[in-house]
Design a protein around this motif. Sequence first.
Motif, PDB file in Angstrom:
ATOM      1  N   LEU A 226       7.832   3.538 -10.752  1.00 18.36           N
ATOM      2  CA  LEU A 226       6.925   2.553 -10.164  1.00 18.36           C
ATOM      3  C   LEU A 226       7.593   1.186 -10.033  1.00 18.36           C
ATOM      4  O   LEU A 226       7.449   0.492  -9.021  1.00 18.36           O
ATOM      5  CB  LEU A 226       5.657   2.441 -11.009  1.00 18.36           C
ATOM      6  N   LEU A 227       8.317   0.780 -11.073  1.00 16.79           N
ATOM      7  CA  LEU A 227       8.985  -0.518 -11.041  1.00 16.79           C
ATOM      8  C   LEU A 227      10.049  -0.565  -9.944  1.00 16.79           C
ATOM      9  O   LEU A 227      10.210  -1.583  -9.254  1.00 16.79           O
ATOM     10  CB  LEU A 227       9.613  -0.809 -12.404  1.00 16.79           C
ATOM     11  N   GLU A 228      10.776   0.531  -9.765  1.00 19.99           N
ATOM     12  CA  GLU A 228      11.779   0.598  -8.715  1.00 19.99           C
ATOM     13  C   GLU A 228      11.120   0.559  -7.333  1.00 19.99           C
ATOM     14  O   GLU A 228      11.613  -0.101  -6.410  1.00 19.99           O
ATOM     15  CB  GLU A 228      12.616   1.860  -8.881  1.00 19.99           C
ATOM     16  N   ARG A 229      10.004   1.245  -7.215  1.00 16.12           N
ATOM     17  CA  ARG A 229       9.295   1.259  -5.936  1.00 16.12           C
ATOM     18  C   ARG A 229       8.733  -0.127  -5.605  1.00 16.12           C
ATOM     19  O   ARG A 229       8.809  -0.584  -4.455  1.00 16.12           O
ATOM     20  CB  ARG A 229       8.160   2.284  -5.998  1.00 16.12           C
ATOM     21  N   ALA A 230       8.199  -0.814  -6.616  1.00 17.01           N
ATOM     22  CA  ALA A 230       7.619  -2.144  -6.382  1.00 17.01           C
ATOM     23  C   ALA A 230       8.665  -3.108  -5.862  1.00 17.01           C
ATOM     24  O   ALA A 230       8.399  -3.924  -4.965  1.00 17.01           O
ATOM     25  CB  ALA A 230       6.995  -2.677  -7.673  1.00 17.01           C
ATOM     26  N   ARG A 231       9.873  -3.024  -6.404  1.00 19.92           N
ATOM     27  CA  ARG A 231      10.934  -3.948  -5.996  1.00 19.92           C
ATOM     28  C   ARG A 231      11.287  -3.809  -4.515  1.00 19.92           C
ATOM     29  O   ARG A 231      11.624  -4.798  -3.859  1.00 19.92           O
ATOM     30  CB  ARG A 231      12.185  -3.715  -6.839  1.00 19.92           C
TER      31      ARG A 231
ATOM     32  N   ASP B  63       5.661  -5.134   1.679  1.00 17.25           N
ATOM     33  CA  ASP B  63       4.259  -5.443   1.950  1.00 17.25           C
ATOM     34  C   ASP B  63       3.576  -5.871   0.645  1.00 17.25           C
ATOM     35  O   ASP B  63       3.545  -5.111  -0.327  1.00 17.25           O
ATOM     36  CB  ASP B  63       3.554  -4.220   2.534  1.00 17.25           C
ATOM     37  N   ALA B  64       3.029  -7.081   0.638  1.00 13.49           N
ATOM     38  CA  ALA B  64       2.479  -7.654  -0.591  1.00 13.49           C
ATOM     39  C   ALA B  64       1.306  -6.838  -1.138  1.00 13.49           C
ATOM     40  O   ALA B  64       1.193  -6.625  -2.355  1.00 13.49           O
ATOM     41  CB  ALA B  64       2.046  -9.099  -0.353  1.00 13.49           C
ATOM     42  N   ASP B  65       0.427  -6.375  -0.269  1.00  9.45           N
ATOM     43  CA  ASP B  65      -0.734  -5.612  -0.731  1.00  9.45           C
ATOM     44  C   ASP B  65      -0.309  -4.281  -1.340  1.00  9.45           C
ATOM     45  O   ASP B  65      -0.825  -3.877  -2.394  1.00  9.45           O
ATOM     46  CB  ASP B  65      -1.710  -5.373   0.424  1.00  9.45           C
ATOM     47  N   LEU B  66       0.611  -3.590  -0.680  1.00  8.54           N
ATOM     48  CA  LEU B  66       1.091  -2.320  -1.226  1.00  8.54           C
ATOM     49  C   LEU B  66       1.810  -2.539  -2.557  1.00  8.54           C
ATOM     50  O   LEU B  66       1.660  -1.765  -3.500  1.00  8.54           O
ATOM     51  CB  LEU B  66       2.026  -1.644  -0.224  1.00  8.54           C
ATOM     52  N   ARG B  67       2.568  -3.626  -2.625  1.00 10.04           N
ATOM     53  CA  ARG B  67       3.295  -3.919  -3.865  1.00 10.04           C
ATOM     54  C   ARG B  67       2.321  -4.195  -5.019  1.00 10.04           C
ATOM     55  O   ARG B  67       2.535  -3.745  -6.144  1.00 10.04           O
ATOM     56  CB  ARG B  67       4.222  -5.112  -3.651  1.00 10.04           C
ATOM     57  N   GLN B  68       1.249  -4.898  -4.731  1.00  8.87           N
ATOM     58  CA  GLN B  68       0.275  -5.185  -5.788  1.00  8.87           C
ATOM     59  C   GLN B  68      -0.372  -3.903  -6.299  1.00  8.87           C
ATOM     60  O   GLN B  68      -0.667  -3.788  -7.498  1.00  8.87           O
ATOM     61  CB  GLN B  68      -0.806  -6.143  -5.268  1.00  8.87           C
ATOM     62  N   SER B  69      -0.580  -2.930  -5.424  1.00  9.46           N
ATOM     63  CA  SER B  69      -1.163  -1.660  -5.876  1.00  9.46           C
ATOM     64  C   SER B  69      -0.192  -0.907  -6.776  1.00  9.46           C
ATOM     65  O   SER B  69      -0.605  -0.247  -7.745  1.00  9.46           O
ATOM     66  CB  SER B  69      -1.562  -0.798  -4.667  1.00  9.46           C
ATOM     67  N   VAL B  70       1.105  -1.019  -6.485  1.00  7.21           N
ATOM     68  CA  VAL B  70       2.113  -0.381  -7.351  1.00  7.21           C
ATOM     69  C   VAL B  70       2.156  -1.087  -8.697  1.00  7.21           C
ATOM     70  O   VAL B  70       2.182  -0.440  -9.759  1.00  7.21           O
ATOM     71  CB  VAL B  70       3.497  -0.409  -6.674  1.00  7.21           C
TER      72      VAL B  70
END
Length: 582
Positions: free
Chosen positions: A510-515, A519-526
């Motif tokens: 998850l941390l790797e995917r967030a980086r 897209d800010a909204d998708l990142r916040q969901s991760v």
Amino acid sequence: MSEPRGRFRPSLAFAVLLLLLAVVLWVGRDFALPPRPPEPQFIAPHAAQESPLGKDQGHVVSYVLEQPKMLNPFCTTSAVARKYVHGFTHDALLDLDPVTGDLRPALATDWQLDADGTTLLMTLREGVQFADGSALTLDDVLFTFEVARGKNVVLGQIAAGLNLVSSCAVVPFSKTQIKIVLRKKHYDAVRLVGTSFVVGKRRYFEARIAELARQGGVAVPTPDDEGFGALLAQVMDQGPGTGAYALPVDDSGHSDWRGELLLLRNEHSWARRAHVGSWNFAAIRIRYLADPAAQFVALRERSLDFYQLPDLDQVLASDASLAQDYRKVVYPLSYFSCYLVQWNLRRPVMQDVRVRQAMSMLFDRSAIVQNLLSGNGTKAVAFSMPGRVGYPQLPVPACDPAAARRLLREAGFDPAVGKPLRLTVLAPAENPLFRQILELAADAAQKAGVELVHIELDSRAREERRDRGDWDGMLGNKTDVTGACDPYETFHSAGAANVMGYADAKVDALLERARSTMDADLRQSVFLAVHQSIAQAQPVCFLVHPRAAMLINAHFRDANPGPLGLWPELFWLPRQFQRTLR
């Protein structure tokens, strides 16, 4: 910006002698930082210069901060050193505007990120000088990357940005451009890399490492050699920087900052020329007053400009005259800050999640905020900034010793049947607040059947004991001054700041995917999934996000909290209120 230095190897003996003489003269020039000033005496008023914008120049501004263990800009883990020393003495490629909070040019005047988000082109500022008067070169800039990739180098505060960099090289046929290639995409790569890419003087560090190598009877290593990292970690000083202030040195190029730290104006500063009306103080004094009584005495003597202990209202009430010279300022911090306990998951007793969950129930977060911080804080549940979009709406663990005792019994701990639980928590000795937090938890711990032993240590002793693994918990203030608020380094199994030994393959992914999620909204969901997983596993016990609360010199001008907090870049003081060195 000068070109990388060449190599000259004369074969004649006479030429060698001339070269040696030139080297001696050059080294003397390299380390000609401002000489050590006399012992400071603080007086007012005094004659002061005036800037083109009508801002009086002068005043020795005085802080009380924790003493850093080292000032080496590549290796220090001290947030004080990074923000309040190197923030004044060393520049990075980019920095942040104190009025808008936006990225702005520093040692780089221009930057471009390619469409793929993995290549960064930086154009370097020309004509920059170090505090000793020598020119900043491309070699100096490249040296930061060479250090970051050096053998066995453990980076400090700059790791958040430099660990993203795969390569750094001069653009062919250019004297002012470098190309930085990233390992992977990162949603905040430009800011992280640009503001972390602090530049020190190559010659200074090469000389220090050579000196240490000679003392140890070993060959002088390059960054590619095995012994480089160990010797670099022994360099305690910071060397010349290009910032607005400089740390004075003795004739050997060493500085003495262990009693207190005094920074003098760097008259070669490019920033004062580029940002007219900035950096108006004559000097910056950082005092290491761990004793609250000593801080109060200094406050009453008017020898402090900032007083940050939590008893502000009581202090003002104790001496009505203080209100004439100090004002109270409270504001949200501009970066992530959280009082928390990190658990040592390498210890068998802390590997049981029920023990960690039970320990979280022994801290009364409301009492910490109200009784210890005078209301200047927010109960914490995650590695995120309160008030920022995406802060998770997770339940705050209640202070419940009875429920904690039930959980501990399930985990096999109960003093009533001869199975007590004894845990050792390390805490900073420099700030009495941490002792007070643990004392506040002592009664709940006793009711839960836990013997909570707290040991207060200075930063050096604390890090040594941490590295030995001789601890169950570690209380402190976790900060991320980059502003990115990326939990990767703390919670990824390979994270540079993961001292807990926490490892979860799902969280890593998850941390790797967030980086890499732009897209800010998708990142916040991760990130929300990350926060939820950490809340269940409890590798840390989040307590409180503090707000900044302090008394500051009431006579300061242009001194209001901004995106960087109370950053003194634009502050100034009318001459009748100034103190000076004499």
